[in-house]
Design an enzyme around this catalytic site. Sequence first.
Site, mmCIF file in Angstrom:
data_model
loop_
_atom_site.group_PDB
_atom_site.id
_atom_site.type_symbol
_atom_site.label_atom_id
_atom_site.label_comp_id
_atom_site.label_asym_id
_atom_site.label_seq_id
_atom_site.Cartn_x
_atom_site.Cartn_y
_atom_site.Cartn_z
ATOM 1 N N CYS A 122 57.680 58.214 13.438
ATOM 2 C CA CYS A 122 58.819 59.129 13.468
ATOM 3 C C CYS A 122 59.970 58.478 14.440
ATOM 4 O O CYS A 122 59.319 58.310 15.564
ATOM 5 C CB CYS A 122 58.153 60.231 14.095
ATOM 6 S SG CYS A 122 57.295 61.392 12.613
ATOM 7 N N ARG A 176 59.591 51.803 13.351
ATOM 8 C CA ARG A 176 58.574 52.473 13.623
ATOM 9 C C ARG A 176 57.852 52.927 12.326
ATOM 10 O O ARG A 176 56.704 53.379 12.518
ATOM 11 C CB ARG A 176 59.015 53.738 14.526
ATOM 12 C CG ARG A 176 59.669 53.161 15.843
ATOM 13 C CD ARG A 176 60.239 54.456 16.427
ATOM 14 N NE ARG A 176 59.390 55.503 16.898
ATOM 15 C CZ ARG A 176 58.892 55.408 18.224
ATOM 16 N NH1 ARG A 176 59.069 54.397 19.019
ATOM 17 N NH2 ARG A 176 58.107 56.237 18.400
ATOM 18 N N TRP A 182 57.417 60.168 9.520
ATOM 19 C CA TRP A 182 56.074 59.539 8.948
ATOM 20 C C TRP A 182 55.144 60.764 8.721
ATOM 21 O O TRP A 182 54.874 61.324 9.669
ATOM 22 C CB TRP A 182 55.708 58.475 9.919
ATOM 23 C CG TRP A 182 54.632 57.764 9.265
ATOM 24 C CD1 TRP A 182 54.903 56.502 8.801
ATOM 25 C CD2 TRP A 182 53.136 57.806 9.383
ATOM 26 N NE1 TRP A 182 53.659 56.062 8.274
ATOM 27 C CE2 TRP A 182 52.547 56.792 8.744
ATOM 28 C CE3 TRP A 182 52.350 58.823 10.049
ATOM 29 C CZ2 TRP A 182 51.152 56.297 8.506
ATOM 30 C CZ3 TRP A 182 51.040 58.556 9.962
ATOM 31 C CH2 TRP A 182 50.376 57.562 9.228
ATOM 32 N N ASN A 219 58.267 64.796 16.441
ATOM 33 C CA ASN A 219 57.450 63.775 16.321
ATOM 34 C C ASN A 219 56.123 64.218 16.985
ATOM 35 O O ASN A 219 56.190 64.600 17.889
ATOM 36 C CB ASN A 219 57.653 62.500 16.865
ATOM 37 C CG ASN A 219 56.673 61.300 17.233
ATOM 38 O OD1 ASN A 219 55.850 61.244 16.052
ATOM 39 N ND2 ASN A 219 56.961 60.317 18.070
ATOM 40 N N GLY A 220 54.977 64.010 16.188
ATOM 41 C CA GLY A 220 53.852 64.388 16.801
ATOM 42 C C GLY A 220 53.151 65.525 15.816
ATOM 43 O O GLY A 220 53.301 65.561 14.783
ATOM 44 N N GLU A 250 41.500 38.807 12.469
ATOM 45 C CA GLU A 250 43.093 38.914 12.579
ATOM 46 C C GLU A 250 43.616 38.449 11.435
ATOM 47 O O GLU A 250 44.720 38.857 10.868
ATOM 48 C CB GLU A 250 43.858 38.206 14.016
ATOM 49 C CG GLU A 250 45.150 38.125 14.103
ATOM 50 C CD GLU A 250 45.965 39.559 13.908
ATOM 51 O OE1 GLU A 250 45.301 40.489 14.068
ATOM 52 O OE2 GLU A 250 47.172 39.462 14.129
ATOM 53 N N LYS A 258 46.052 40.623 8.748
ATOM 54 C CA LYS A 258 47.512 40.388 8.473
ATOM 55 C C LYS A 258 47.413 40.415 6.801
ATOM 56 O O LYS A 258 48.712 40.908 6.397
ATOM 57 C CB LYS A 258 47.673 38.888 8.962
ATOM 58 C CG LYS A 258 48.035 38.777 10.479
ATOM 59 C CD LYS A 258 49.394 39.251 11.063
ATOM 60 C CE LYS A 258 49.639 40.777 11.610
ATOM 61 N NZ LYS A 258 48.718 41.043 12.819
ATOM 62 N N GLU A 269 47.438 43.985 5.528
ATOM 63 C CA GLU A 269 48.308 44.817 5.631
ATOM 64 C C GLU A 269 49.824 44.350 5.042
ATOM 65 O O GLU A 269 50.590 45.269 4.843
ATOM 66 C CB GLU A 269 48.652 45.219 7.431
ATOM 67 C CG GLU A 269 49.175 44.004 8.026
ATOM 68 C CD GLU A 269 49.286 44.489 9.654
ATOM 69 O OE1 GLU A 269 49.035 43.575 10.483
ATOM 70 O OE2 GLU A 269 49.580 45.778 9.847
ATOM 71 N N HIS A 276 23.780 36.311 6.019
ATOM 72 C CA HIS A 276 22.879 37.797 6.269
ATOM 73 C C HIS A 276 23.774 38.865 5.278
ATOM 74 O O HIS A 276 23.664 40.158 5.361
ATOM 75 C CB HIS A 276 23.161 38.429 7.750
ATOM 76 C CG HIS A 276 22.216 37.364 8.549
ATOM 77 N ND1 HIS A 276 21.021 37.356 8.633
ATOM 78 C CD2 HIS A 276 22.683 36.830 9.518
ATOM 79 C CE1 HIS A 276 20.606 36.503 9.377
ATOM 80 N NE2 HIS A 276 21.860 35.994 10.201
ATOM 81 N N LYS A 331 55.011 51.264 12.932
ATOM 82 C CA LYS A 331 54.641 50.067 14.286
ATOM 83 C C LYS A 331 54.017 50.897 15.328
ATOM 84 O O LYS A 331 53.048 50.441 15.732
ATOM 85 C CB LYS A 331 56.169 49.831 14.286
ATOM 86 C CG LYS A 331 56.325 48.807 15.497
ATOM 87 C CD LYS A 331 55.538 47.449 15.026
ATOM 88 C CE LYS A 331 55.470 46.553 16.236
ATOM 89 N NZ LYS A 331 54.608 45.505 16.166
HETATM 90 C C1 AGP Z 1 48.885 44.841 13.602
HETATM 91 O O1 AGP Z 1 49.576 43.816 12.922
HETATM 92 C C2 AGP Z 1 48.945 46.201 13.582
HETATM 93 N N1 AGP Z 1 50.042 46.580 12.762
HETATM 94 C C3 AGP Z 1 48.150 47.149 14.160
HETATM 95 O O2 AGP Z 1 46.840 46.861 13.925
HETATM 96 C C4 AGP Z 1 48.549 47.310 15.744
HETATM 97 O O3 AGP Z 1 48.275 46.044 16.155
HETATM 98 C C5 AGP Z 1 47.543 48.528 16.202
HETATM 99 O O4 AGP Z 1 48.189 49.635 15.560
HETATM 100 C C6 AGP Z 1 47.805 48.637 17.739
HETATM 101 O O5 AGP Z 1 49.080 48.866 18.079
HETATM 102 P P1 AGP Z 1 49.595 48.754 19.577
HETATM 103 O O6 AGP Z 1 49.466 47.533 20.159
HETATM 104 O O7 AGP Z 1 50.773 48.910 19.758
HETATM 105 O O8 AGP Z 1 48.763 49.785 20.415
#
Ligand code: AGP
Length: 614
Positions: free
Chosen positions: A2, A27, A75, A101-102, A484, A488, A491, A507, A609
């Site tokens: 938002c 965002r 959002w 927002n919230g 990681e 990536k 997402e 395992h 974001k």
């Molecule tokens: C990473 O590519 C993400 N989009 C997500 O995992 C992000 O790192 C996570 O939401 C934490 O965000 P922050 O670092 O702003 O707390």
Amino acid sequence: MCGIVGYVGHRQALDVVMGGLRRLEYRGYDSTGVGLVDGDRIAWAKKAGKLANLDAVLEGNALPASTTGIGHTRWATHGAPTDANAHPHLDAADRVAVVHNGIIENFMVLRAELEAAGYEFLSETDTEVVVHLLHRELQQQDDLSEAVRAVCRRLEGAFTLVFADALNPGVVVGARRNSPLVVGRGEGENFLGSDVAAFIDYTAEAIELGQDQVVTITADAIDVTDFHGNPAETTAYTVDWDVTAAEKGGYEWFMTKEIEEQPKAVADTLLGRLDQDGHLQLDEMRLTDDELREIDKIIVIACGTASYAGLVAKYAIEHWTRIPCEVELASEFRYRDPIIDRSTLVVAISQSGETMDTLMAIRYARQQRARVLSICNTNGSTIPRESDAVIYTHAGPEVAVASTKGFLSQVVACYLLGLYLAQAKGVKYGDEISSIIDELHQVPAGIQRMIDEGDQVRKLAAELVDRRSFLFLGRHVGFPVALEGALKLKELAYVHAEGFAAGELKHGPIALVEKGLPMFVVVPPRARDQLQEKILSNIQEVRARGAYTIVLVEDGDDSVVPFADVVIRLPKVPTLLQPLVATVPLQIFACELAELLGHDVDQPRNLAKSVTVE
Ligand code: AGP
């Protein structure tokens, strides 16, 4: 998550608000809307989907000229992303408008109360209760700020609210609890925004609001109080990045730009950390050496990519400080009754500084008397403000939803913390610390090389564009790199991708291996003999079962070559620093695959974001 913009001044509010919303697009959002004061009513437009949809509505149906306005990118939480659920929400006479927002946690009770009083609801949102509460309040009194304060006192949950009232022209009122809102101070104009990007085109002078505060802006004044009308303390600051830093600068995607900014982000995060005697100094440490010497346990809390930075850091922090270090997902932390006390250091890692899961976890940690240190990239955000100490990463604004430079600079900041603790506890000599800092200073050149050699990975992405499943293996600090790399890819490319500790293969996960399955394997430097040998066996195991092996290995290590379908060379760096170079090709691969698949690289579907809800 938002985006909110509010404006009062001498310009056309629609231009300012739409421009601000565009800057806040990063965002994440799924509907948009604007409201402008127009005589005795609010003129408004709102639409599901991206801002282009709202542009089309405005083209067909122009809003009147106005110098007071509010806007929103939503959002969806309560109610689908439809036109009706988009913000602003208005009272029946279109006199007042609110954007939010919230989450209003007591909205069901409030909605029942308002429906019983005859209010009709047009949306499924929790937000709509707020505008009807305000309408009812304004029947008792005319002062918008006073009415907003009365409404806020009735709300539970997390909220940033911004209001416009046609009968209070030239005024916009905002309020915040557990959700971000900043004020932009201009000349004959003032702004509200979810973050400074909302008004950075017009002013770099910002004011940070505290918890439970209400702000009233007019063209010439800014007035801040608590929810009871008492004058409140605020902090003014000047934004130290300019508008070009938040622009794409000729790149097709923010993510590409941010990947390429990583050498600088790492170098800037290291900048100015040594005093003239060669001792580490951390600006906003705020904890004394005596306090740090009392620390007997560290718990790192974070979400997503930031949590993987924490997993990398655990190896270094324990090795350098001999203090036990746990890493925990922020969303799980406070629900498991963790054992923490005054001698526990809770380290919260967050690029945005607004992630609600992390914020709630640090509040819990502080209630339990733990000391909280945050590692954050966003000056003035909530998490550092609510921490006992801060290490700011200096990566510059990260706009793409997928974190890249945020991650590398978090790893570096964690390393600085580990070394600082080692210095305070006296478990490492000064020259040992300096030599690790020297090695860290070499890393930007290694990252640059990985960027320069990115074409190899881009070609690989083109070759593998039709694959729907990928596995990533690593050991030691290579394990979080594997996690990681997989995150990536998930997402951005929306394909199945999983990261494993290579030792876990046998395992269970090895059952997934079949002919042609692409597997990225991060090979530890040869200096860690055992690790390197062990992963060599893992590569042979999966190759024997038909996997297509893509091996990331340091220069000069040819032992893996016979078992690799693709070799990606990494510069020679100490084991603990290898994630800083090994992550880069995995970022480039995910970015390229997403682009080839025609996805929005900067704003992947369903993601935001800044995740400001739990
Ligand atoms: C990473 O590519 C993400 N989009 C997500 O995992 C992000 O790192 C996570 O939401 C934490 O965000 P922050 O670092 O702003 O707390």
